[in-house]
Design a protein around this motif. Structure first.
Motif, mmCIF file in Angstrom:
data_model
loop_
_atom_site.group_PDB
_atom_site.id
_atom_site.type_symbol
_atom_site.label_atom_id
_atom_site.label_comp_id
_atom_site.label_asym_id
_atom_site.label_seq_id
_atom_site.Cartn_x
_atom_site.Cartn_y
_atom_site.Cartn_z
ATOM 1 N N SER A 1 -143.353 40.980 53.862
ATOM 2 C CA SER A 1 -142.173 41.008 54.717
ATOM 3 C C SER A 1 -141.663 39.595 54.973
ATOM 4 O O SER A 1 -142.444 38.645 55.064
ATOM 5 N N VAL A 2 -140.355 39.456 55.073
ATOM 6 C CA VAL A 2 -139.738 38.143 55.279
ATOM 7 C C VAL A 2 -138.734 38.234 56.423
ATOM 8 O O VAL A 2 -138.240 39.316 56.759
ATOM 9 N N GLU A 3 -138.446 37.095 57.011
ATOM 10 C CA GLU A 3 -137.463 37.025 58.089
ATOM 11 C C GLU A 3 -136.184 36.415 57.530
ATOM 12 O O GLU A 3 -136.182 35.279 57.047
ATOM 13 N N LYS A 4 -135.105 37.160 57.618
ATOM 14 C CA LYS A 4 -133.833 36.727 57.048
ATOM 15 C C LYS A 4 -133.068 35.830 58.015
ATOM 16 O O LYS A 4 -133.353 35.787 59.201
ATOM 17 N N GLY A 5 -132.081 35.116 57.469
ATOM 18 C CA GLY A 5 -131.141 34.392 58.304
ATOM 19 C C GLY A 5 -131.288 32.887 58.347
ATOM 20 O O GLY A 5 -130.436 32.209 58.932
ATOM 21 N N SER A 6 -132.335 32.316 57.733
ATOM 22 C CA SER A 6 -132.492 30.860 57.761
ATOM 23 C C SER A 6 -131.397 30.193 56.932
ATOM 24 O O SER A 6 -130.942 30.721 55.914
ATOM 25 N N VAL A 7 -130.971 29.005 57.376
ATOM 26 C CA VAL A 7 -129.848 28.302 56.759
ATOM 27 C C VAL A 7 -130.316 27.472 55.561
ATOM 28 O O VAL A 7 -131.365 26.820 55.604
ATOM 29 N N ILE A 8 -129.533 27.506 54.503
ATOM 30 C CA ILE A 8 -129.825 26.778 53.270
ATOM 31 C C ILE A 8 -128.722 25.735 53.056
ATOM 32 O O ILE A 8 -127.536 26.071 53.087
ATOM 33 N N LYS A 9 -129.121 24.489 52.804
ATOM 34 C CA LYS A 9 -128.147 23.420 52.626
ATOM 35 C C LYS A 9 -128.319 22.746 51.258
ATOM 36 O O LYS A 9 -129.382 22.797 50.651
ATOM 37 N N HIS A 10 -127.260 22.114 50.795
ATOM 38 C CA HIS A 10 -127.235 21.234 49.623
ATOM 39 C C HIS A 10 -127.354 21.955 48.286
ATOM 40 O O HIS A 10 -127.735 21.329 47.284
ATOM 41 N N VAL A 11 -127.010 23.239 48.232
ATOM 42 C CA VAL A 11 -126.963 23.918 46.938
ATOM 43 C C VAL A 11 -125.901 23.270 46.056
ATOM 44 O O VAL A 11 -126.091 23.117 44.842
ATOM 45 N N GLY A 12 -124.793 22.853 46.652
ATOM 46 C CA GLY A 12 -123.744 22.172 45.895
ATOM 47 C C GLY A 12 -124.225 20.885 45.273
ATOM 48 O O GLY A 12 -123.866 20.559 44.128
ATOM 49 N N LYS A 13 -125.046 20.143 46.004
ATOM 50 C CA LYS A 13 -125.592 18.901 45.455
ATOM 51 C C LYS A 13 -126.499 19.187 44.264
ATOM 52 O O LYS A 13 -126.510 18.432 43.284
ATOM 53 N N ALA A 14 -127.264 20.269 44.350
ATOM 54 C CA ALA A 14 -128.123 20.642 43.221
ATOM 55 C C ALA A 14 -127.274 20.993 42.008
ATOM 56 O O ALA A 14 -127.591 20.606 40.867
ATOM 57 N N ASN A 15 -126.173 21.708 42.225
ATOM 58 C CA ASN A 15 -125.294 22.077 41.114
ATOM 59 C C ASN A 15 -124.647 20.864 40.446
ATOM 60 O O ASN A 15 -124.218 20.944 39.292
ATOM 61 N N ASP A 16 -124.572 19.757 41.176
ATOM 62 C CA ASP A 16 -123.968 18.548 40.614
ATOM 63 C C ASP A 16 -124.920 17.766 39.715
ATOM 64 O O ASP A 16 -124.496 16.845 39.013
ATOM 65 N N LEU A 17 -126.204 18.121 39.730
ATOM 66 C CA LEU A 17 -127.174 17.413 38.883
ATOM 67 C C LEU A 17 -126.965 17.777 37.417
ATOM 68 O O LEU A 17 -126.509 18.886 37.095
ATOM 69 N N GLY B 1 -127.156 19.327 33.972
ATOM 70 C CA GLY B 1 -127.772 20.510 33.377
ATOM 71 C C GLY B 1 -128.185 21.597 34.336
ATOM 72 O O GLY B 1 -128.765 22.595 33.915
ATOM 73 N N VAL B 2 -127.908 21.437 35.649
ATOM 74 C CA VAL B 2 -128.425 22.363 36.662
ATOM 75 C C VAL B 2 -127.344 23.348 37.108
ATOM 76 O O VAL B 2 -126.192 22.971 37.293
ATOM 77 N N HIS B 3 -127.738 24.600 37.287
ATOM 78 C CA HIS B 3 -126.883 25.574 37.969
ATOM 79 C C HIS B 3 -127.783 26.471 38.819
ATOM 80 O O HIS B 3 -128.800 26.977 38.341
ATOM 81 N N VAL B 4 -127.387 26.658 40.080
ATOM 82 C CA VAL B 4 -128.165 27.476 41.009
ATOM 83 C C VAL B 4 -127.533 28.861 41.090
ATOM 84 O O VAL B 4 -126.370 29.001 41.487
ATOM 85 N N PHE B 5 -128.296 29.876 40.712
ATOM 86 C CA PHE B 5 -127.840 31.249 40.823
ATOM 87 C C PHE B 5 -128.369 31.851 42.122
ATOM 88 O O PHE B 5 -129.524 31.666 42.483
ATOM 89 N N HIS B 6 -127.498 32.583 42.805
ATOM 90 C CA HIS B 6 -127.857 33.205 44.078
ATOM 91 C C HIS B 6 -128.535 34.551 43.822
ATOM 92 O O HIS B 6 -127.988 35.405 43.116
ATOM 93 N N ALA B 7 -129.707 34.734 44.423
ATOM 94 C CA ALA B 7 -130.443 35.981 44.246
ATOM 95 C C ALA B 7 -130.456 36.833 45.508
ATOM 96 O O ALA B 7 -130.318 38.053 45.445
#
Length: 431
Positions: A347-363, A365-371
């Motif tokens: 079991s997991v607790e939902k709702g935590s905030v995620i930051k800097h996905v855009g920065k990862a996408n700027d690296l 060869g990198v692309h972050v897919f949302h699951a």
């Protein structure tokens, strides 16, 4: 073309992202989608198992192609329903989707068609199942017959653990999915995944991938839906791939067609590369997740013509032309790292905030897919599931791809998340 994609996970985000790059495509609609897919094209609020409203949505949009991502709507017969309405659909009908929806059906087809797989028995009574276990050697493999979200497999190291698993699974651990139990011999070797795009006759073979099922480094802990993947998988040599085609894929496709269940879509063949050659671990009726992410990221060419040909026919005899459009010979080594919520696969607790996905996408060869993501009332990206992000990267070598993926992981600010740190270790050990 106007495409409707059904699903909301990392697999579907990768498919939407890849299909939207095709010069043949005007728009990719998704339902229910996720925040990452919303950046690719419009998303609708119809669930992937809401068959009645999916039919209504399809009639409203009138897509040129429907792509069904997850297994549940395929098992429910959505592809049959939409084909009867006159739509071209990428995905098998209900009968063919039983290859994933029922382990006992799948094992029965393999036996009938002479496809190599592990010895097995199927049971609905605990006493008979335990008696069968005593004819086998540890470790013991127990599988829920039906769909269990990739978690319905138990590998028990001792007879006591296997007995306990029998009681739990037949006692309703996975609901109706484990009302029937399949027990298999343990196969020694290395696992890999082979994906075949087919219209029931012709077939295109994508590069082999390797998933990492266990939750912890060193392949420890419980099974998950997948904690990372990479492609190509060097364990699947040209010789092994030739045997997969001749001994597994071709007999299955021929047998299913002969028995009135022609398979249209992608056939996922989970294999164990044993000392005796490749044997089937399982079939799935859709792209693997997270293997799909590495395939879509690593492919240089256009996948839409192959998907459309699968849905409409015309692959047989023309495989080379579609392979050229896919540019399979230019496939770039790719790896994906799953960032999951602490507690997963429990079991997991939902709702935590995620930051800097855009920065990862700027690296590079990198692309972050949302699951498993959502947005809160302030528009901030949040975790909305067990497996949350697929940080995916390509490189000139697999080592570079893995290093780039972990660079993406490290730039993302999400204290509540975790990942495995050894994705691709088998391939790296091979050098």
């Amino acid at each position: 073309m106007n495409i409707l994609l059904i699903g909301s996970g990392g697999r579907e985000h990768a498919l939407a992202w890849k299909m939207a790059q095709s010069p043949l495509v005007d728009v990719v609609h998704s339902t229910p989608g996720n925040p990452g897919m919303d950046e690719v094209g419009p998303c609708f609020d119809v669930g992937a198992t809401d068959i009645e409203n999916l039919e209504k949505l399809t009639l409203q949009i009138e897509p040129d192609l429907v792509v069904i991502g997850p297994e549940a709507p395929l098992a429910a017969g959505l592809a049959d329903l939409l084909r009867a309405r006159g739509f071209d659909v990428f995905g098998p009908g209900r009968d063919a989707a039983q290859l994933e929806a029922s382990k006992s059906f799948s094992k029965g087809r393999m036996t009938a068609y002479g496809v190599p797989t592990a010895a097995y028995g199927e049971f609905t009574e605990a006493g008979l199942a335990k008696a069968f276990l005593r004819k086998m050697q540890a470790p013991y493999v127990l599988k829920a017959d039906g769909l269990a979200g990739g978690k319905g497999v138990v590998i028990a190291e001792t007879l006591d653990d296997a007995d306990a698993a029998v009681d739990e699974m037949l006692g309703g651990q996975f609901g109706d999915a484990s009302a029937t139990l399949v027990i298999e011999e343990f196969m020694h070797g290395e696992e890999a995944s082979v994906f075949v795009i087919t219209d029931g006759e012709g077939a295109i073979y994508l590069p082999a991938a390797q998933d990492h099922k266990r939750v912890g480094d060193g392949d420890t802990g419980p099974n998950t839906g997948g904690m990372g993947a990479y492609a190509p998988a060097p364990v699947v040599t040209d010789e092994i791939m030739a045997r997969v085609k001749a001994e597994i894929a071709e007999p299955m496709l021929h047998g299913m067609a002969k028995d009135g269940m022609p398979y249209q879509g992608v056939l996922y063949i989970g294999i164990m590369v044993t000392a005796d050659g490749p044997k089937v671990v399982e079939f799935n009726a859709r792209f693997g997740d997270p293997e799909c992410q590495v395939l879509m990221k690593g492919l240089k060419g256009d996948i839409v013509p192959a998907l459309l040909a699968s849905a409409t026919g015309g692959l047989k005899g023309n495989e080379a032309a579609f392979e050229a459009l896919l540019e399979l010979d230019q496939f770039e080594p790719t790896a994906t790292v799953v960032m999951a919520m602490t507690g997963y696969p429990g079991s997991v607790e939902k709702g935590s905030v995620i930051k800097h996905v855009g920065k990862a996408n700027d690296l590079p060869g990198v692309h972050v897919f949302h699951a498993g993501t959502d947005r809160n009332d302030l528009g901030m990206l949040t975790a909305n599931g067990g497996r949350v992000l697929n940080v995916t990267a390509s490189g000139s070598t697999l080592r570079e791809a893995i290093e780039r993926a972990y660079a993406g992981v490290d730039i993302i600010d999400w204290p509540e998340g975790f990942c495995r740190r050894d994705i691709g270790w088998r391939a790296l050990e091979r050098g």
